[in-house]
Scaffold this motif. Sequence first.
Motif, PDB file in Angstrom:
ATOM      1  N   SER A   1       0.841  -1.204   0.000  1.00 50.06           N
ATOM      2  CA  SER A   1       0.000   0.000   0.000  1.00 50.06           C
ATOM      3  C   SER A   1       0.878   1.258   0.000  1.00 50.06           C
ATOM      4  O   SER A   1       0.625   2.203  -0.756  1.00 50.06           O
ATOM      5  CB  SER A   1      -0.886  -0.028   1.250  1.00 50.06           C
ATOM      6  OG  SER A   1      -1.613   1.162   1.361  1.00 50.06           O
TER       7      SER A   1
ATOM      8  N   SER B   1      -9.062   3.839   0.475  1.00 50.55           N
ATOM      9  CA  SER B   1      -8.421   3.346   1.701  1.00 50.55           C
ATOM     10  C   SER B   1      -7.963   1.918   1.405  1.00 50.55           C
ATOM     11  O   SER B   1      -8.381   1.313   0.418  1.00 50.55           O
ATOM     12  CB  SER B   1      -9.394   3.355   2.884  1.00 50.55           C
ATOM     13  OG  SER B   1     -10.355   2.318   2.724  1.00 50.55           O
ATOM     14  N   THR B   2      -7.071   1.419   2.224  1.00 53.65           N
ATOM     15  CA  THR B   2      -6.624   0.028   2.042  1.00 53.65           C
ATOM     16  C   THR B   2      -7.426  -0.852   2.982  1.00 53.65           C
ATOM     17  O   THR B   2      -7.477  -0.594   4.184  1.00 53.65           O
ATOM     18  CB  THR B   2      -5.117  -0.088   2.336  1.00 53.65           C
ATOM     19  OG1 THR B   2      -4.406   0.700   1.371  1.00 53.65           O
ATOM     20  CG2 THR B   2      -4.629  -1.528   2.232  1.00 53.65           C
TER      21      THR B   2
ATOM     22  N   THR C   1     -10.065  -1.946   7.932  1.00 53.60           N
ATOM     23  CA  THR C   1      -9.512  -0.791   7.214  1.00 53.60           C
ATOM     24  C   THR C   1      -8.170  -0.431   7.835  1.00 53.60           C
ATOM     25  O   THR C   1      -8.048  -0.416   9.063  1.00 53.60           O
ATOM     26  CB  THR C   1     -10.482   0.399   7.282  1.00 53.60           C
ATOM     27  OG1 THR C   1     -11.682   0.049   6.590  1.00 53.60           O
ATOM     28  CG2 THR C   1      -9.882   1.638   6.624  1.00 53.60           C
TER      29      THR C   1
ATOM     30  N   ASP D   1      -5.664   1.833   9.299  1.00 54.94           N
ATOM     31  CA  ASP D   1      -5.626   3.187   9.889  1.00 54.94           C
ATOM     32  C   ASP D   1      -4.168   3.627   9.852  1.00 54.94           C
ATOM     33  O   ASP D   1      -3.358   3.196  10.685  1.00 54.94           O
ATOM     34  CB  ASP D   1      -6.150   3.141  11.340  1.00 54.94           C
ATOM     35  CG  ASP D   1      -6.103   4.531  11.984  1.00 54.94           C
ATOM     36  OD1 ASP D   1      -6.830   4.755  12.957  1.00 54.94           O
ATOM     37  OD2 ASP D   1      -5.297   5.374  11.506  1.00 54.94           O
TER      38      ASP D   1
END
Length: 354
Positions: A54, A182-183, A197, A199
Amino acid sequence: MTDVDRSSAQEYSLDRDCTTLSRHVLQELQSFSAEAQDLSAVMNRIALAAKLISRRLSRAGLVEGALGFTGTVNVQGESVKRMDIYANDVFISVFKQSGLVCRLASEEMEKPYYIPENCPIGRYTLLYDPIDGSSNVDINLNVGSIFSIRRQEGDDLDGNARDLLQHGRNQIAAGYILYGPSTMLVYSMGKGVHSFTLDPSLGEFILNNENIRVPDHGPIYSVNEGNFWQWEESIRDYIRYVHRHEGYTARYSGALVGDFHRILMQGGVFLYPGTVKKPEGKLRLLYETAPLAFLMEQAGGRASTGTQDLLDVVPEALHARTPLVIGSKEDVALVESFIQEGARESQETAMTRS
Ligand code: FBP
């Protein structure tokens, strides 16, 4: 808001913030046994791989040599992207010195990769597609990684991984990472489907949706209609049906993980049918379609080759391909009914001719 409400809300958000992936896996397994600790550790290493990939994707446009092709062709006959190789190596690196995963098999490697220091104690084999949706990488559209965890059985001395040629119901766990706005990481251990998710401020995957259920029917159909004239007539008839009936809308991102995630959350069906020339289709069973089929069945949906449940397919080779029809059970059944009707008609035609 009373003090009691405030403190229970704080308690809830604190508890939610502490529901990391590795904690959730142990909760799921309801055990602190060595096996459970190992599986939690495996998931934690997959999460680390996701964070590294990511980070690379989020800065790829600024990093020299992160994008573009390597100039080589992989075992699938596809031109390899630099990000494919980076991500493939990340999954190998995160499992070194772990004692967890003895063998890794991926879309980018003809034969499985062995981590000697993890063998034979490593209980598991990881099968994965390091970057799914490679055609989206260089244009900053969503991509994913897909993974499947199986038990390491036998020594596989000739490295042909024949012990992996088993149906998909033998998967211990499966999931994917979606690199989007978002990843997200979505997984199942055979007890429901759960999403997390990333953060970035904590560097942790935090639980955001537990026991996800796919609707029994949805408006979305997702397929590359550019292949329309290469399909069997029955699939063409299904597409003509959704064109002519209200309530259907097409969505296709070019990345299986992204299209699958949309169907999981909103209902509908994703298809990658075989073609007349390639009846087995494009997608690979062991590290693309079987892991997603495991998730979809856990979420109350279905996954089919068009003629049988995908999780019952036993592959003949490590990189075997299968046609895929996956999603809401009513929509998958509708596609199957067109395929069955097509088969019945061609049988009838064959009988009248004979
Ligand atoms: P990769 O894993 O090599 O990216 O291949 C799979 C895939 O890109 C899927 O993500 C996607 O659904 C499909 O192939 C797109 O294929 P096509 O361009 O033929 O529609």
